[in-house]
Design an enzyme around this catalytic site. Structure first.
Site, PDB file in Angstrom:
ATOM      1  N   ARG A   1       0.897  -1.167   0.000  1.00  0.00           N
ATOM      2  CA  ARG A   1       0.000   0.000   0.000  1.00  0.00           C
ATOM      3  C   ARG A   1       0.926   1.205   0.000  1.00  0.00           C
ATOM      4  O   ARG A   1       1.566   1.512   1.009  1.00  0.00           O
ATOM      5  CB  ARG A   1      -0.886  -0.043   1.243  1.00  0.00           C
ATOM      6  CG  ARG A   1      -1.970   1.029   1.305  1.00  0.00           C
ATOM      7  CD  ARG A   1      -2.847   0.755   2.525  1.00  0.00           C
ATOM      8  NE  ARG A   1      -3.817   1.793   2.788  1.00  0.00           N
ATOM      9  CZ  ARG A   1      -5.052   1.819   2.316  1.00  0.00           C
ATOM     10  NH1 ARG A   1      -5.465   0.852   1.508  1.00  0.00           N
ATOM     11  NH2 ARG A   1      -5.883   2.792   2.633  1.00  0.00           N
TER      12      ARG A   1
ATOM     13  N   HIS B   1      -6.813   1.501  -7.181  1.00  0.00           N
ATOM     14  CA  HIS B   1      -7.099   0.697  -5.999  1.00  0.00           C
ATOM     15  C   HIS B   1      -7.879  -0.541  -6.443  1.00  0.00           C
ATOM     16  O   HIS B   1      -9.065  -0.687  -6.137  1.00  0.00           O
ATOM     17  CB  HIS B   1      -7.908   1.529  -4.997  1.00  0.00           C
ATOM     18  CG  HIS B   1      -7.969   0.972  -3.610  1.00  0.00           C
ATOM     19  ND1 HIS B   1      -7.370  -0.209  -3.249  1.00  0.00           N
ATOM     20  CD2 HIS B   1      -8.590   1.442  -2.487  1.00  0.00           C
ATOM     21  CE1 HIS B   1      -7.594  -0.449  -1.970  1.00  0.00           C
ATOM     22  NE2 HIS B   1      -8.336   0.542  -1.484  1.00  0.00           N
TER      23      HIS B   1
ATOM     24  N   GLN C   1     -10.144  -2.854  -4.030  1.00  0.00           N
ATOM     25  CA  GLN C   1     -11.414  -2.268  -3.619  1.00  0.00           C
ATOM     26  C   GLN C   1     -12.491  -2.521  -4.657  1.00  0.00           C
ATOM     27  O   GLN C   1     -13.649  -2.824  -4.315  1.00  0.00           O
ATOM     28  CB  GLN C   1     -11.251  -0.767  -3.397  1.00  0.00           C
ATOM     29  CG  GLN C   1     -12.545  -0.051  -3.016  1.00  0.00           C
ATOM     30  CD  GLN C   1     -13.087  -0.508  -1.680  1.00  0.00           C
ATOM     31  OE1 GLN C   1     -12.373  -0.444  -0.685  1.00  0.00           O
ATOM     32  NE2 GLN C   1     -14.319  -0.959  -1.644  1.00  0.00           N
TER      33      GLN C   1
ATOM     34  N   ASP D   1     -16.556   8.688  -2.745  1.00  0.00           N
ATOM     35  CA  ASP D   1     -15.408   8.490  -1.858  1.00  0.00           C
ATOM     36  C   ASP D   1     -15.176   9.812  -1.147  1.00  0.00           C
ATOM     37  O   ASP D   1     -15.772  10.847  -1.497  1.00  0.00           O
ATOM     38  CB  ASP D   1     -14.186   8.073  -2.676  1.00  0.00           C
ATOM     39  CG  ASP D   1     -13.046   7.512  -1.828  1.00  0.00           C
ATOM     40  OD1 ASP D   1     -13.192   7.441  -0.587  1.00  0.00           O
ATOM     41  OD2 ASP D   1     -12.009   7.167  -2.406  1.00  0.00           O
TER      42      ASP D   1
ATOM     43  N   CYS E   1     -16.275   3.426  -0.334  1.00  0.00           N
ATOM     44  CA  CYS E   1     -15.225   2.480   0.058  1.00  0.00           C
ATOM     45  C   CYS E   1     -14.723   2.691   1.483  1.00  0.00           C
ATOM     46  O   CYS E   1     -13.982   1.846   1.998  1.00  0.00           O
ATOM     47  CB  CYS E   1     -14.073   2.523  -0.938  1.00  0.00           C
ATOM     48  SG  CYS E   1     -13.162   4.075  -0.970  1.00  0.00           S
TER      49      CYS E   1
ATOM     50  N   ARG F   1     -14.449  -6.885   1.145  1.00  0.00           N
ATOM     51  CA  ARG F   1     -13.001  -6.751   0.973  1.00  0.00           C
ATOM     52  C   ARG F   1     -12.301  -8.053   1.365  1.00  0.00           C
ATOM     53  O   ARG F   1     -11.334  -8.473   0.730  1.00  0.00           O
ATOM     54  CB  ARG F   1     -12.458  -5.594   1.821  1.00  0.00           C
ATOM     55  CG  ARG F   1     -12.812  -4.201   1.331  1.00  0.00           C
ATOM     56  CD  ARG F   1     -12.169  -3.860  -0.014  1.00  0.00           C
ATOM     57  NE  ARG F   1     -10.730  -3.995   0.010  1.00  0.00           N
ATOM     58  CZ  ARG F   1      -9.872  -3.056   0.442  1.00  0.00           C
ATOM     59  NH1 ARG F   1     -10.346  -1.918   0.932  1.00  0.00           N
ATOM     60  NH2 ARG F   1      -8.574  -3.237   0.392  1.00  0.00           N
TER      61      ARG F   1
END
Length: 306
Positions: free
Chosen positions: A107, A134, A137, A225, A264, A292
């Site tokens: 990450r 991402h 996700q 988001d 998310c 997830r």
């Protein structure tokens, strides 16, 4: 060797394989204690290294639990706990970790770190988030939409808000899965670059607009988001520019009656989404967060047991 860096790298068959496996794995977990291994323990003896340059809740917990349920183990470190944080070249770290573990999830701040790591690693590399995209996700998001009964091919997905890395991941799989994507963002916060044109050239139906109500109109899913992501330093400017691109009850009402709302997380209630929408009947946000875990399991399985 299967790296998982961008959904744009995957074929329609590969994406379908990962999604179908995620659905199957979730169904097989019904009633089990969360720490119990799957019946097949398919990654028994495998170890995942997880390297974090950015803080994390869902990525960290879901990947670590995913390895436990698959019968494997995980080693977690932040970059400042490693020589990587003191200037060791990425390629050196990649070579060393490849001798210790079976896969590495990173990450990172810069997508270039991921691609450099993948160039020099001899094990699969998984993108747990970068400034570009991402992909983990979005597997969870697509899984959630299908759980709510949405057929992705031909669906209208509306992204409303900042044209960020999560939005880009929807761009990266639009052609393969056949959904229409409309992204509504104000000037200065729109998606841009050759990746959009590449997706369109591959057959993706992508529209960019600065009219959020038009984006929401007739949508099968409304996705947003936070307005200010990790690393953004222009908080006040972002909130001011994006404040009218939020999801409230009036905007959700413009979508189809059965439209699904996704976020998310983490969410800043009252900013990009209202509390009423987050807690409302069209919200699938908590299923999305749970998924997830199941998505990570399918990604790990695809990378390590193709």
């Amino acid at each position: 060797m299967n790296h998982f860096l961008s959904l744009a790298d995957l074929s329609p068959v590969q994406l379908r394989t990962i999604l179908d496996d995620a659905h199957r794995r979730k169904a097989a977990r019904a009633g089990r204690p969360k720490g119990a291994a799957d019946d097949d323990a398919s990654l028994s003896g495998h170890t995942l290294a997880m390297v974090f340059e950015k803080s994390s809740t869902r990525t960290r917990f879901s990947f670590e639990q995913a390895m436990r349920q698959l019968g494997g183990s995980a080693i977690v470190a932040t970059s400042d706990q490693m020589q990587l944080g003191r200037g060791e070249p990425v390629k050196d770290t990649a070579r060393v970790l490849s001798r210790y573990v079976d896969a590495v999830m990173l990450r990172v701040n810069s997508h270039d770190t991921l691609t450099e790591f993948a160039r020099h690693a001899s094990v699969p590399i998984i993108n747990g988030l970068s400034d570009y995209n991402h992909p983990c996700q979005i597997i969870a998001d697509l899984m959630t939409l299908e759980e709510r009964g949405l057929t992705l091919k031909g669906a209208k997905l509306a992204w409303i808000g900042d044209g960020n890395n999560v939005a880009m991941s929807f761009v990266n799989c639009a052609a393969q899965l056949g959904f229409s994507l409309i992204v509504a963002s104000p000037d200065g916060y729109r998606l841009k670059g050759q990746h959009i044109e590449r997706a369109r050239a591959a057959g993706a139906d992508i529209h960019l607009t600065d009219h959020p109500d038009a984006a929401a109109d007739g949508a099968d899913a409304l996705i947003t988001d936070c307005f200010v992501s990790m690393g953004d330093t222009d908080y006040d400017a972002r909130v001011a520019a994006l404040s009218s691109f939020n999801l409230d009850a009036a905007r959700v009402a413009k979508a189809k009656p059965e439209a699904v709302v996704l976020h998310c997380l983490p969410a800043y209630r009252g900013q990009e989404i209202t509390d009423a929408v987050m807690e409302g009947p069209q919200s699938a946000i908590w299923d999305e967060a749970e998924n997830r875990l199941h998505a990570q399991k399918s990604i790990l399985s695809w990378c390590l047991r193709p």
